[in-house]
Write an enzyme that holds these catalytic residues in place. Sequence first.
Site, PDB file in Angstrom:
ATOM      1  N   GLY A   1     -32.800 -86.111 -15.143  1.00 46.01           N
ATOM      2  CA  GLY A   1     -32.920 -84.720 -14.723  1.00 46.01           C
ATOM      3  C   GLY A   1     -33.843 -83.937 -15.626  1.00 46.01           C
TER       4      GLY A   1
ATOM      5  N   HIS B   1     -33.740 -93.756 -21.740  1.00 49.18           N
ATOM      6  CA  HIS B   1     -32.314 -93.483 -21.873  1.00 49.18           C
ATOM      7  C   HIS B   1     -31.537 -94.793 -21.989  1.00 49.18           C
ATOM      8  CE1 HIS B   1     -33.363 -89.410 -20.491  1.00 49.18           C
ATOM      9  NE2 HIS B   1     -32.231 -89.055 -21.058  1.00 49.18           N
ATOM     10  N   HIS B   2     -30.262 -94.661 -22.313  1.00 47.04           N
ATOM     11  CA  HIS B   2     -29.361 -95.809 -22.419  1.00 47.04           C
ATOM     12  C   HIS B   2     -29.177 -96.478 -21.059  1.00 47.04           C
ATOM     13  CE1 HIS B   2     -26.337 -93.130 -20.611  1.00 47.04           C
ATOM     14  NE2 HIS B   2     -26.830 -92.224 -21.435  1.00 47.04           N
TER      15      HIS B   2
ATOM     16  N   LYS C   1     -27.108 -95.005 -17.972  1.00 50.19           N
ATOM     17  CA  LYS C   1     -27.560 -93.872 -17.162  1.00 50.19           C
ATOM     18  C   LYS C   1     -27.926 -94.372 -15.776  1.00 50.19           C
ATOM     19  CE  LYS C   1     -30.552 -89.809 -17.144  1.00 50.19           C
ATOM     20  NZ  LYS C   1     -29.412 -88.931 -16.815  1.00 50.19           N
TER      21      LYS C   1
ATOM     22  N   ALA D   1     -27.326 -77.303 -16.211  1.00 53.23           N
ATOM     23  CA  ALA D   1     -28.482 -77.626 -17.048  1.00 53.23           C
ATOM     24  C   ALA D   1     -28.773 -79.106 -16.909  1.00 53.23           C
ATOM     25  CB  ALA D   1     -28.224 -77.275 -18.510  1.00 53.23           C
ATOM     26  N   SER D   2     -30.027 -79.450 -16.728  1.00 55.68           N
ATOM     27  CA  SER D   2     -30.393 -80.868 -16.724  1.00 55.68           C
ATOM     28  C   SER D   2     -30.245 -81.456 -18.113  1.00 55.68           C
ATOM     29  CB  SER D   2     -31.828 -81.046 -16.228  1.00 55.68           C
ATOM     30  OG  SER D   2     -32.743 -80.349 -17.055  1.00 55.68           O
TER      31      SER D   2
ATOM     32  N   THR E   1     -24.241 -83.003 -15.065  1.00 59.60           N
ATOM     33  CA  THR E   1     -24.431 -84.205 -14.259  1.00 59.60           C
ATOM     34  C   THR E   1     -25.721 -84.087 -13.457  1.00 59.60           C
ATOM     35  OG1 THR E   1     -22.026 -84.404 -14.052  1.00 59.60           O
ATOM     36  CG2 THR E   1     -23.371 -85.730 -12.552  1.00 59.60           C
ATOM     37  N   THR E   2     -26.514 -85.133 -13.448  1.00 65.97           N
ATOM     38  CA  THR E   2     -27.743 -85.141 -12.665  1.00 65.97           C
ATOM     39  C   THR E   2     -27.589 -86.098 -11.485  1.00 65.97           C
ATOM     40  OG1 THR E   2     -28.706 -86.859 -14.086  1.00 65.97           O
ATOM     41  CG2 THR E   2     -29.152 -84.565 -14.669  1.00 65.97           C
TER      42      THR E   2
ATOM     43  N   PHE F   1     -28.365 -80.087 -22.002  1.00 67.17           N
ATOM     44  CA  PHE F   1     -27.736 -79.027 -22.784  1.00 67.17           C
ATOM     45  C   PHE F   1     -28.190 -79.007 -24.237  1.00 67.17           C
ATOM     46  CE2 PHE F   1     -24.787 -78.879 -19.249  1.00 67.17           C
ATOM     47  CZ  PHE F   1     -24.516 -77.512 -19.165  1.00 67.17           C
TER      48      PHE F   1
END
Length: 233
Positions: free
Chosen positions: A141, A131-132, A135, A96-97, A72-73, A99
């Site tokens: 992130g 991004h979609h 988001k 992790a920003s 999660t960012t 994965f």
Amino acid sequence: MNIALLGYGKMGKAIEKIAIQRGHNIVLKVSRDTKIYTLDNVDIAIDFSLPSTAFENISQCIKQRTPVISGTTGWLEKYNDIISLCNQHNGTFLYASNFSLGVNIFFEVNKTLAKLMTGLPQYDVNIEEIHHTQKLDAPSGTAITLAEQIMNQLDYKNWTLETPKPKEIGILAKRIENVPGTHEINYESEVDTISIKHTAHSREGFALGAVIAAEWIHDKTGVYTMKDVLNIG
């Protein structure tokens, strides 16, 4: 392993599919409407929730000695609080920003290119991410990680979503329906442009990386990143 999914949106469902394919059990699914849950019989938790709930999810896992990974960012102003909590409880945490295994290779390419650009002030760098529309945070992130890597190598002081001032990296964040994630770094001069780009074709790459990270970390204690999982950098 028995896995808890803290966040059961599109990413949670993609992780569920990959985890089951790899022989794991999903024993808990926490959606945005879930108010109370327990972590009994959970070997590891995977958090892909909301910026507003991630900190509480992660904290609860650490306090109950349940290893947790998070993608999660938008909550990272409290990241150091989580690290302190993890150390206090001898817990297990990996953030992790992104994965995606490919993106984590892309991170290393980005750092290498930034090093090569040292001493070439005629190039200005910018970042574009797509991004979609679901988001919630911008920039991503991943884009922030890319910018910070560049700032560690070159004479940039900050990143911005606005028109960049001197010593700032401009980030253009676009939201387009059904785009899993695209990140592009451009070094532009009057005579040419150098670009590197990563394009995700589906969420499965992010889901696979998250499950691999969960498999790697579940019997460890401490604070880790995907660099530890992939043994890179």
